[in-house]
Design a protein around this motif. Sequence first.
Motif, PDB file in Angstrom:
ATOM      1  N   GLY A 218      -7.439   4.889  11.331  1.00  0.00           N
ATOM      2  CA  GLY A 218      -7.088   3.741  10.495  1.00  0.00           C
ATOM      3  C   GLY A 218      -6.090   4.111   9.419  1.00  0.00           C
ATOM      4  N   LEU A 219      -6.293   5.265   8.793  1.00  0.00           N
ATOM      5  CA  LEU A 219      -5.357   5.736   7.775  1.00  0.00           C
ATOM      6  C   LEU A 219      -3.978   5.991   8.369  1.00  0.00           C
ATOM      7  CD1 LEU A 219      -7.291   8.282   5.523  1.00  0.00           C
ATOM      8  CD2 LEU A 219      -6.287   6.109   4.829  1.00  0.00           C
ATOM      9  N   LYS A 220      -3.960   6.576   9.545  1.00  0.00           N
ATOM     10  CA  LYS A 220      -2.679   6.853  10.199  1.00  0.00           C
ATOM     11  C   LYS A 220      -1.946   5.553  10.487  1.00  0.00           C
ATOM     12  CE  LYS A 220      -0.699   9.323  14.153  1.00  0.00           C
ATOM     13  NZ  LYS A 220      -0.993  10.114  15.377  1.00  0.00           N
ATOM     14  N   ASP A 221      -2.661   4.551  10.971  1.00  0.00           N
ATOM     15  CA  ASP A 221      -2.043   3.252  11.250  1.00  0.00           C
ATOM     16  C   ASP A 221      -1.499   2.611   9.973  1.00  0.00           C
ATOM     17  OD1 ASP A 221      -2.594   3.473  13.936  1.00  0.00           O
ATOM     18  OD2 ASP A 221      -4.328   2.122  13.902  1.00  0.00           O
ATOM     19  N   VAL A 222      -2.302   2.659   8.901  1.00  0.00           N
ATOM     20  CA  VAL A 222      -1.875   2.071   7.626  1.00  0.00           C
ATOM     21  C   VAL A 222      -0.615   2.759   7.119  1.00  0.00           C
ATOM     22  CG1 VAL A 222      -2.461   1.971   5.173  1.00  0.00           C
ATOM     23  CG2 VAL A 222      -4.083   1.138   6.860  1.00  0.00           C
ATOM     24  N   GLU A 224       1.666   4.357   8.822  1.00  0.00           N
ATOM     25  CA  GLU A 224       2.803   4.037   9.690  1.00  0.00           C
ATOM     26  C   GLU A 224       3.346   2.639   9.405  1.00  0.00           C
ATOM     27  OE1 GLU A 224       3.383   3.245  14.450  1.00  0.00           O
ATOM     28  OE2 GLU A 224       2.133   4.947  13.840  1.00  0.00           O
ATOM     29  N   VAL A 225       2.441   1.678   9.311  1.00  0.00           N
ATOM     30  CA  VAL A 225       2.862   0.297   9.059  1.00  0.00           C
ATOM     31  C   VAL A 225       3.478   0.174   7.669  1.00  0.00           C
ATOM     32  CG1 VAL A 225       2.037  -2.068   8.720  1.00  0.00           C
ATOM     33  CG2 VAL A 225       1.204  -0.729  10.660  1.00  0.00           C
ATOM     34  N   ALA A 226       2.857   0.804   6.681  1.00  0.00           N
ATOM     35  CA  ALA A 226       3.351   0.698   5.306  1.00  0.00           C
ATOM     36  C   ALA A 226       4.770   1.231   5.180  1.00  0.00           C
ATOM     37  CB  ALA A 226       2.416   1.442   4.360  1.00  0.00           C
ATOM     38  N   LEU A 270      -6.666   9.801  -0.563  1.00  0.00           N
ATOM     39  CA  LEU A 270      -5.355   9.948  -1.194  1.00  0.00           C
ATOM     40  C   LEU A 270      -4.623  11.163  -0.645  1.00  0.00           C
ATOM     41  CD1 LEU A 270      -3.297   9.377  -3.561  1.00  0.00           C
ATOM     42  CD2 LEU A 270      -4.774  10.846  -4.958  1.00  0.00           C
ATOM     43  N   ALA A 271      -5.302  12.291  -0.578  1.00  0.00           N
ATOM     44  CA  ALA A 271      -4.667  13.516  -0.096  1.00  0.00           C
ATOM     45  C   ALA A 271      -4.255  13.394   1.373  1.00  0.00           C
ATOM     46  CB  ALA A 271      -5.612  14.701  -0.294  1.00  0.00           C
ATOM     47  N   ARG A 272      -5.105  12.761   2.186  1.00  0.00           N
ATOM     48  CA  ARG A 272      -4.745  12.571   3.589  1.00  0.00           C
ATOM     49  C   ARG A 272      -3.525  11.669   3.715  1.00  0.00           C
ATOM     50  NH1 ARG A 272     -10.463  12.374   4.482  1.00  0.00           N
ATOM     51  NH2 ARG A 272     -10.480  10.127   4.841  1.00  0.00           N
ATOM     52  N   LEU A 273      -3.482  10.614   2.912  1.00  0.00           N
ATOM     53  CA  LEU A 273      -2.309   9.739   2.918  1.00  0.00           C
ATOM     54  C   LEU A 273      -1.062  10.493   2.481  1.00  0.00           C
ATOM     55  CD1 LEU A 273      -3.436   6.306   1.449  1.00  0.00           C
ATOM     56  CD2 LEU A 273      -2.429   6.708   3.695  1.00  0.00           C
ATOM     57  N   SER A 274      -1.214  11.392   1.529  1.00  0.00           N
ATOM     58  CA  SER A 274      -0.086  12.173   1.049  1.00  0.00           C
ATOM     59  C   SER A 274       0.525  13.003   2.169  1.00  0.00           C
ATOM     60  CB  SER A 274      -0.538  13.078  -0.096  1.00  0.00           C
ATOM     61  OG  SER A 274       0.542  13.786  -0.645  1.00  0.00           O
ATOM     62  N   LYS A 275      -0.316  13.454   3.092  1.00  0.00           N
ATOM     63  CA  LYS A 275       0.186  14.204   4.245  1.00  0.00           C
ATOM     64  C   LYS A 275       0.822  13.294   5.291  1.00  0.00           C
ATOM     65  CE  LYS A 275      -2.594  18.395   4.250  1.00  0.00           C
ATOM     66  NZ  LYS A 275      -3.473  19.269   5.068  1.00  0.00           N
ATOM     67  N   THR A 277       2.391  10.346   4.734  1.00  0.00           N
ATOM     68  CA  THR A 277       3.523   9.556   4.269  1.00  0.00           C
ATOM     69  C   THR A 277       4.679  10.452   3.848  1.00  0.00           C
ATOM     70  OG1 THR A 277       2.524   9.464   2.055  1.00  0.00           O
ATOM     71  CG2 THR A 277       2.133   7.598   3.518  1.00  0.00           C
ATOM     72  N   ALA A 278       5.841   9.839   3.695  1.00  0.00           N
ATOM     73  CA  ALA A 278       7.032  10.585   3.311  1.00  0.00           C
ATOM     74  C   ALA A 278       6.907  11.094   1.877  1.00  0.00           C
ATOM     75  CB  ALA A 278       8.264   9.686   3.444  1.00  0.00           C
TER      76      ALA A 278
END
Length: 351
Positions: A218-222, A224-226, A270-275, A277-278
């Motif tokens: 789910g995080l990966k999808d978010v 990518e879409v964001a 947050l940390a996973r999203l940091s990895k 995202t750009a």
Amino acid sequence: MIGEGLGLALLHRFDPETAHGIALRALRLGAAPCPGLVTSDRLRTQVAGLNLANPIGLAAGFDKNATALQGLSRAGFGFIEVGATTPRAQPGNPKPRLFRLSEDQGVINRFGFNNDGMEAMASRLATRPRDAVIGLNLGANKDSTDRAADFATVLARCGVYLDFATVNVSSPNTERLRDLQGKDALAALLAGVMTARNGLGKKIPVFLKIAPDLDDDGLKDVAEVAMASGIAGIIATNTTSARDGLRSSHAQEVGGLSGQPLFEKSTRVLARLSKLTAQDFPLIGVGGVGSAAQAYAKIRAGASAVQLYSALVYGGLSLVQELAEGLDRLLAEDGFAHVSEAVGIDRDNWT
């Protein structure tokens, strides 16, 4: 502050929602801590084009209807988010719907987007303080036949008065709202919001606020879409439905849990999203920020700025200045000339 400590003790003798109303009235009357601008060369930063005096923000939900902006603008925040606001006014869920978990330094709410609606919000934002960075959390009406369209509708009406906006698809208190975090639904929703943003005449940054309960896919999808949508960044995270390790008698109340029990979970997301995202895609960390050390930890985990709300229930508004000044000291102790230098340096330790 002794006076504030006594005031908090008195407020805690009232039910939480009544106490919150009293706190907002105190802000409107100027009877709350107002240190004014809290900044330094180390703290002054830019996030998604927003020039912030410091990276400590107020999360949505504290001032749902933008009734205390003058007081909040002098409370030391680097930025302020009001709302959530829906197209039509709605009462939200029945009371009681806000609970203090004092033993856990947490809060559970099931407000259900109670608010005065976008017309009232627009009229208040029209007279907003001009020396503050102010954003609006966009919501959808509970009985809407097209919830995705509601977000764009609110932005189209209120956007001209804003510095930024946040798409809130992560509240657990509106049935099936979190379904909008699915990949296809989220892409369509954000496309509509960005079309509304592009029609404003000024391209304010739009953020997406997500839940802490998404799994890795789910995080990966978010992410990518964001990044594909043109939005400015992600706010991580909203409240959680989890109840792990709580001691309070209110632990099993239905609603979203915030405050200290959320800190580790939200910081890991947050940390996973940091990895995912750009490097130049801003993240705002929220969830359990109650001290300068915790604000600093969020930044080191990947946040360009942080927000708080629940900690104010226990620490009062003087906490804002304490966090900003404490963060400045911690950055200096570690040899950072600017807060941006610390962003993400510990992300691997949280994943």
